[in-house]
Design an enzyme around this catalytic site. Structure first.
Site, PDB file in Angstrom:
ATOM      1  N   HIS A   1       0.820  -1.216   0.000  1.00 61.44           N
ATOM      2  CA  HIS A   1       0.000   0.000   0.000  1.00 61.44           C
ATOM      3  C   HIS A   1       0.855   1.268   0.000  1.00 61.44           C
ATOM      4  CE1 HIS A   1       0.227   0.038   4.530  1.00 61.44           C
ATOM      5  NE2 HIS A   1       0.174   1.335   4.317  1.00 61.44           N
TER       6      HIS A   1
ATOM      7  N   ASP B   1      -0.113  -7.686   1.602  1.00 59.90           N
ATOM      8  CA  ASP B   1       0.428  -6.319   1.598  1.00 59.90           C
ATOM      9  C   ASP B   1       1.960  -6.328   1.709  1.00 59.90           C
ATOM     10  OD1 ASP B   1       0.481  -3.596   1.574  1.00 59.90           O
ATOM     11  OD2 ASP B   1      -0.470  -3.309   3.527  1.00 59.90           O
TER      12      ASP B   1
ATOM     13  N   GLY C   1       2.285   6.343   9.147  1.00 61.51           N
ATOM     14  CA  GLY C   1       3.702   6.649   8.907  1.00 61.51           C
ATOM     15  C   GLY C   1       4.623   5.498   9.284  1.00 61.51           C
TER      16      GLY C   1
ATOM     17  N   SER D   1       3.893   2.420   8.380  1.00 62.57           N
ATOM     18  CA  SER D   1       3.635   1.375   7.390  1.00 62.57           C
ATOM     19  C   SER D   1       4.884   0.895   6.682  1.00 62.57           C
ATOM     20  CB  SER D   1       2.681   1.907   6.331  1.00 62.57           C
ATOM     21  OG  SER D   1       1.388   1.738   6.798  1.00 62.57           O
ATOM     22  N   GLY D   2       4.869  -0.386   6.350  1.00 62.78           N
ATOM     23  CA  GLY D   2       5.993  -0.985   5.628  1.00 62.78           C
ATOM     24  C   GLY D   2       7.128  -1.377   6.544  1.00 62.78           C
TER      25      GLY D   2
HETATM   26  N1  ARG Z   1      -1.517   2.125   7.216  1.00 63.45           N
HETATM   27  C1  ARG Z   1      -0.716   2.839   8.134  1.00 63.45           C
HETATM   28  C2  ARG Z   1       0.373   3.591   7.410  1.00 63.45           C
HETATM   29  O1  ARG Z   1       0.211   3.783   6.217  1.00 63.45           O
HETATM   30  C3  ARG Z   1      -0.228   1.983   9.260  1.00 63.45           C
HETATM   31  C4  ARG Z   1      -1.292   1.954  10.270  1.00 63.45           C
HETATM   32  C5  ARG Z   1      -1.044   1.028  11.368  1.00 63.45           C
HETATM   33  N2  ARG Z   1      -2.123   1.253  12.277  1.00 63.45           N
HETATM   34  C6  ARG Z   1      -2.232   0.690  13.462  1.00 63.45           C
HETATM   35  N3  ARG Z   1      -3.214   1.027  14.236  1.00 63.45           N
HETATM   36  N4  ARG Z   1      -1.352  -0.178  13.865  1.00 63.45           N
HETATM   37  O2  ARG Z   1       1.291   4.119   7.974  1.00 63.45           O
END
Ligand code: ARG
Length: 323
Positions: free
Chosen positions: A95, A146, A242, A244-245
């Protein structure tokens, strides 16, 4: 005559066909050495194994504590995290790239050996991206699969501050590793709707089994086999926007190493009770990771470099396999 030339002239002559075959074999060998995970992985030269010390609910990470953590940036601005799995490859979330498909990879860069986003130091290494290999079955509605493998334009040089993580070979391997502690790390917000943090944060989390995570009051069936939940039931430790990944990494006491167990994927807001972070479960992608790394090796490094490594590797290979 140098001793090397003497050894060479004593070797049986190879015909052109044999030489080509040998060259091809050696190129493959050298390239796979560059892209496959190292024997030495998951170790942090500068920081002791995790003690009993007990993002959202996190603290600043000591320098060199997470040497496989990278920042993936768009025009020098932190966009997502990633994890070094070999000198030429970084694992991250699909994503992070899927929505940005129209942006050329030349605007992205991968930064390793970084503690404060605003102050890359002497230990920092920056690489551009040569290829983004998104998982072909990524589903942007369910977030299934993902994972994305990013191939760097040139390899990271490993130092005390830059190291690859280990990855589980399969689900059974993940289970027998019997992890004692797991951590999430990132430069993401410390509360939902918050901004990025400048210094890398770490937080300890617990792995949550899929059955619990799929309960009606938790994620009510949204967690697929390719996902793993981690956090605390209370919501006190979580990843956030932030992050993510980035890695969900667990420590194996038996092996004294860290393994990449998950890739930060999604969550309902951040730090909400019974809505833990959801991570792509790396043990489910071991085979995909292998094929991807092998398949993209020549593209990542170019035949030119391949030929140079081949030439460097040929002398010892000839000695091992004279005919
Ligand atoms: N999708 C989020 C990102 O793009 C990560 C979110 C993780 N959320 C959580 N509640 N653990 O950074």
């Amino acid at each position: 005559m140098t001793s090397l030339t003497r050894i060479y002239s004593n070797l049986p002559k190879l015909n052109e066909m044999e030489f080509k075959e040998l060259l091809l074999f050696v190129i493959t060998l050298c390239l796979s050495a560059l892209t496959s995970p190292q024997d030495s992985c998951g170790q942090r030269p500068l920081v002791a194994p995790p003690g009993m010390s007990r993002i959202v609910g996190g603290r600043e990470a000591p320098e060199g504590a997470w040497p496989w953590q990278v920042s993936i940036q768009i025009q020098s601005i932190h966009h997502c995290s990633g994890t070094i799995v070999s000198s030429l490859t970084v694992l991250t979330a699909t994503h992070c790239f899927h929505k940005f498909r129209s942006i050329s990879t030349s605007h992205f860069r991968v930064v390793a050996g970084l503690c404060a986003l605003s102050a890359p130091g002497d230990q920092t290494q920056i690489r551009s991206i040569s290829k983004v290999q998104m998982h072909e079955d990524y589903n942007d509605v369910t977030s299934d699969n993902d994972v994305t493998l990013v191939l760097l334009s040139s390899p990271f040089a490993f130092t005390d501050y830059i190291q690859p993580v280990c990855t589980p070979h399969n689900v059974t391997h993940e289970l027998i590793l019997n992890f004692s502690q797991c951590f999430i790390t990132g430069w993401g917000s410390t509360y939902y709707t918050g901004g990025q943090t400048n210094r890398l944060q770490e937080a300890e989390v617990e792995l949550i089994d899929r059955r619990t995570c799929n309960l009606m009051t938790w994620y009510n069936g949204l967690i697929t086999e390719n996902m793993i939940c981690a956090g605390l039931e209370s919501g006190a430790s979580d990843s956030c926007q932030g992050d993510s990944g980035g890695p969900l990494q667990c420590y194996s006491e038996d092996e004294d190493r860290f393994y990449l167990v998950g890739v930060t994927s999604f969550g309902y807001m951040c730090g909400v009770p019974r809505k833990p972070g959801v991570y792509a479960r790396t043990s489910r992608f071991a085979a995909w990771l292998n094929t991807c790394q092998t398949a993209s090796a020549p593209a990542a490094h170019g035949l030119h470099t391949g030929l140079i490594s081949a030439l460097l590797c040929v002398p010892p290979m000839l000695l091992l396999n004279p005919h």
